[in-house]
Design an enzyme around this catalytic site. Sequence first.
Site, PDB file in Angstrom:
ATOM      1  N   ARG A  51       0.834  -1.213   0.000  1.00  0.00           N
ATOM      2  CA  ARG A  51       0.000   0.000   0.000  1.00  0.00           C
ATOM      3  C   ARG A  51       0.864   1.257   0.000  1.00  0.00           C
ATOM      4  NH1 ARG A  51      -4.431   0.823   4.642  1.00  0.00           N
ATOM      5  NH2 ARG A  51      -2.561   1.241   5.854  1.00  0.00           N
ATOM      6  N   LYS A 154      -2.671   7.099   1.223  1.00  0.00           N
ATOM      7  CA  LYS A 154      -2.373   7.378   2.630  1.00  0.00           C
ATOM      8  C   LYS A 154      -1.269   8.431   2.653  1.00  0.00           C
ATOM      9  CE  LYS A 154      -1.931   4.827   6.977  1.00  0.00           C
ATOM     10  NZ  LYS A 154      -2.975   5.540   7.717  1.00  0.00           N
ATOM     11  N   GLU A 187     -15.968   6.617   6.318  1.00  0.00           N
ATOM     12  CA  GLU A 187     -15.119   5.942   7.314  1.00  0.00           C
ATOM     13  C   GLU A 187     -14.940   6.899   8.479  1.00  0.00           C
ATOM     14  OE1 GLU A 187     -11.070   5.447   5.919  1.00  0.00           O
ATOM     15  OE2 GLU A 187     -11.196   7.288   4.731  1.00  0.00           O
TER      16      GLU A 187
HETATM   17  N1  PMP Z   1      -9.038   5.026   7.465  1.00  0.00           N
HETATM   18  C1  PMP Z   1      -8.122   5.979   7.687  1.00  0.00           C
HETATM   19  C2  PMP Z   1      -8.414   7.367   7.268  1.00  0.00           C
HETATM   20  C3  PMP Z   1      -6.901   5.658   8.310  1.00  0.00           C
HETATM   21  O1  PMP Z   1      -5.971   6.599   8.524  1.00  0.00           O
HETATM   22  C4  PMP Z   1      -6.652   4.327   8.698  1.00  0.00           C
HETATM   23  C5  PMP Z   1      -5.347   3.942   9.334  1.00  0.00           C
HETATM   24  N2  PMP Z   1      -5.148   4.576  10.563  1.00  0.00           N
HETATM   25  C6  PMP Z   1      -7.663   3.365   8.478  1.00  0.00           C
HETATM   26  C7  PMP Z   1      -8.819   3.751   7.830  1.00  0.00           C
HETATM   27  C8  PMP Z   1      -7.450   1.927   8.851  1.00  0.00           C
HETATM   28  O2  PMP Z   1      -6.496   1.359   7.981  1.00  0.00           O
HETATM   29  P1  PMP Z   1      -5.556   0.166   8.428  1.00  0.00           P
HETATM   30  O3  PMP Z   1      -6.448  -0.949   8.833  1.00  0.00           O
HETATM   31  O4  PMP Z   1      -4.771  -0.166   7.202  1.00  0.00           O
HETATM   32  O5  PMP Z   1      -4.720   0.649   9.550  1.00  0.00           O
END
Ligand code: PMP
Length: 288
Positions: A51, A154, A187
């Site tokens: 990612r 990200k 989210e």
């Molecule tokens: N959404 C956002 C905006 C995030 O920054 C994150 C990670 N902190 C997540 C979802 C969760 O992603 P992951 O399971 O890959 O940590």
Amino acid sequence: MSQVFINGSLVPKEAATVSVYDHGLLYGDGVFEGIRVYAGKVFLLEDHIERLFESAAAIRLDIERDAGMSRTAMAAAVNETVSANEIQDGYVRLVITRGAGYLGLDPQRTSNPQTIIIADNIELYPQEIYDNGMHLVTATTIRNHPGALSPRIKSLNYLNNILAKIEGVDAGSPEALMLNHKGEVAECTGDNIFIVRNGEIRTPSTDAGILEGITRNTVICLAKKAGFPMTECGLVRHDIYVADECFLTGSAAEIVPVVSLDGRTVGNGRPGPVTRELWDLFQQLKGH
Ligand code: PMP
């Protein structure tokens, strides 16, 4: 003493510095990952590296060419940093900046993207929230429009999330639900969201304009393996209000039960059985 990986080597934390001309600082121009370490092993490292490279490609930063790090070298550097800091259960922050440039936007006039790896401890939410569930609120700040800055990247620019987070904290919640530009559930500021209704699990699809969370993808796999009907689909807040259960997922947070949204009780107001089952399955996976 804490050691940070920067510019190809491990240095004491105090010596790990970047230029004030780095576009990561000046413009949030860069990408990052947050990764967990369980029992001394970096959890789902390959997924995070993948990612990271995808986020970088989306902002036209070629990590291999511009930062001189292959995927394999990146994984080795993460493992080396974790070992050097003797982290057993902890958290890794992996950051790639665009590098130092001039006081203008053009990334072509920058050089030396910085690869920074910090291995430390983390405690995101208090235990009480895992035991009794989180009371969530909806932020008025909507998630970035995917046509402006895709939430799938990200990136180091987290102001969209921070503004929503402030709203959550102001309202007494450590998280906040973010809707997308269409008013659908997207989210939370640092976590993905799921609901359970009549035994069926649902989560917004990536089309909703979300980060494709690695914990989210893991939980989707666990749910399917456990035989739950699992769908990625459009959700609105009404779906959460009438859900039997709701929970959040994230690398730092793992799986967090949500027991109310905007003051409306979700289900019976207690962490639900499906959330608990997925939590147990996730704990088992961590041990492998
Ligand atoms: N959404 C956002 C905006 C995030 O920054 C994150 C990670 N902190 C997540 C979802 C969760 O992603 P992951 O399971 O890959 O940590």
